[in-house]
Write a protein that holds these residues in place. Sequence first.
Motif, mmCIF file in Angstrom:
data_model
loop_
_atom_site.group_PDB
_atom_site.id
_atom_site.type_symbol
_atom_site.label_atom_id
_atom_site.label_comp_id
_atom_site.label_asym_id
_atom_site.label_seq_id
_atom_site.Cartn_x
_atom_site.Cartn_y
_atom_site.Cartn_z
ATOM 1 N N ALA A 127 46.341 -32.107 48.535
ATOM 2 C CA ALA A 127 46.379 -33.489 49.007
ATOM 3 C C ALA A 127 47.795 -34.039 48.833
ATOM 4 C CB ALA A 127 45.395 -34.330 48.196
ATOM 5 N N PRO A 128 48.220 -34.943 49.702
ATOM 6 C CA PRO A 128 49.560 -35.524 49.558
ATOM 7 C C PRO A 128 49.734 -36.263 48.236
ATOM 8 C CG PRO A 128 48.661 -36.026 51.721
ATOM 9 C CD PRO A 128 47.563 -35.384 50.928
ATOM 10 N N TRP A 129 48.681 -36.908 47.753
ATOM 11 C CA TRP A 129 48.779 -37.627 46.486
ATOM 12 C C TRP A 129 48.731 -36.674 45.288
ATOM 13 C CZ3 TRP A 129 44.639 -36.482 43.527
ATOM 14 C CH2 TRP A 129 43.472 -36.088 44.178
ATOM 15 N N GLY A 130 48.264 -35.435 45.487
ATOM 16 C CA GLY A 130 48.166 -34.477 44.392
ATOM 17 C C GLY A 130 49.514 -34.117 43.805
ATOM 18 N N ARG A 131 50.512 -34.027 44.673
ATOM 19 C CA ARG A 131 51.872 -33.723 44.209
ATOM 20 C C ARG A 131 52.398 -34.842 43.330
ATOM 21 N NH1 ARG A 131 56.724 -35.036 46.395
ATOM 22 N NH2 ARG A 131 58.428 -33.709 45.742
ATOM 23 N N VAL A 132 52.187 -36.088 43.740
ATOM 24 C CA VAL A 132 52.671 -37.240 42.975
ATOM 25 C C VAL A 132 51.953 -37.331 41.634
ATOM 26 C CG1 VAL A 132 52.872 -39.745 42.982
ATOM 27 C CG2 VAL A 132 53.289 -38.466 45.084
ATOM 28 N N VAL A 133 50.635 -37.142 41.628
ATOM 29 C CA VAL A 133 49.867 -37.208 40.378
ATOM 30 C C VAL A 133 50.300 -36.095 39.432
ATOM 31 C CG1 VAL A 133 47.551 -36.979 39.403
ATOM 32 C CG2 VAL A 133 47.906 -38.382 41.416
ATOM 33 N N ALA A 134 50.551 -34.901 39.963
ATOM 34 C CA ALA A 134 50.990 -33.798 39.116
ATOM 35 C C ALA A 134 52.367 -34.064 38.516
ATOM 36 C CB ALA A 134 50.998 -32.498 39.913
ATOM 37 N N ILE A 135 53.255 -34.674 39.277
ATOM 38 C CA ILE A 135 54.586 -34.998 38.738
ATOM 39 C C ILE A 135 54.467 -36.055 37.646
ATOM 40 C CG2 ILE A 135 56.802 -36.056 39.336
ATOM 41 C CD1 ILE A 135 56.593 -34.590 42.042
#
Length: 171
Positions: A127-135
């Motif tokens: 998901a596009p938001w998955g990268r942000v949450v992981a960071i």
Amino acid sequence: MFCSGCGQALAAGQPVCPQCGRPVAAPPPPAVPNLAFEVANYANRVRALSTVWFIYGGLSLALGIVGLAFANSFLNGGGFWMHGPWAHGNFPFGPGFGSAIIHFAWVMVVLRSGLALVAGWGLMERAPWGRVVAIVAAFLSILKIPLGTALAIWTLVTLLGYRNTSLYDQL
């Protein structure tokens, strides 16, 4: 195809030049990996990273529950082994101080573990938001030595940068 020595035209599959006897040049090396190969390789790395985020979230939750069970017994129960000024809930800030600390710690354990599990799920789903949450989860767990630090560094190296951002967008 032509001979590299004399320029004579050569038939396909001919091992040597019939005019000068020079061996035919080796075929060119295989093509360099294309974007599809790079994206597939990056997808495998993101999948491995998401699996480790799931493991880290579950481990954080399990260890947090065990640690808070001991802390609750120590701060609120006292038991036969607790002797001293804080025995049986006689805290300097009142009798509810121990339970307030435990409740705050429960909230922090659940939030930290939940964030790690959501980061793993977002990366697994690409998901596009998955990268942000992981960071964000990586920055918050960078001081959790040694596992959190290693996972945070791996996450930041895998997900940050222009190349990695464009590869993640291709997923």
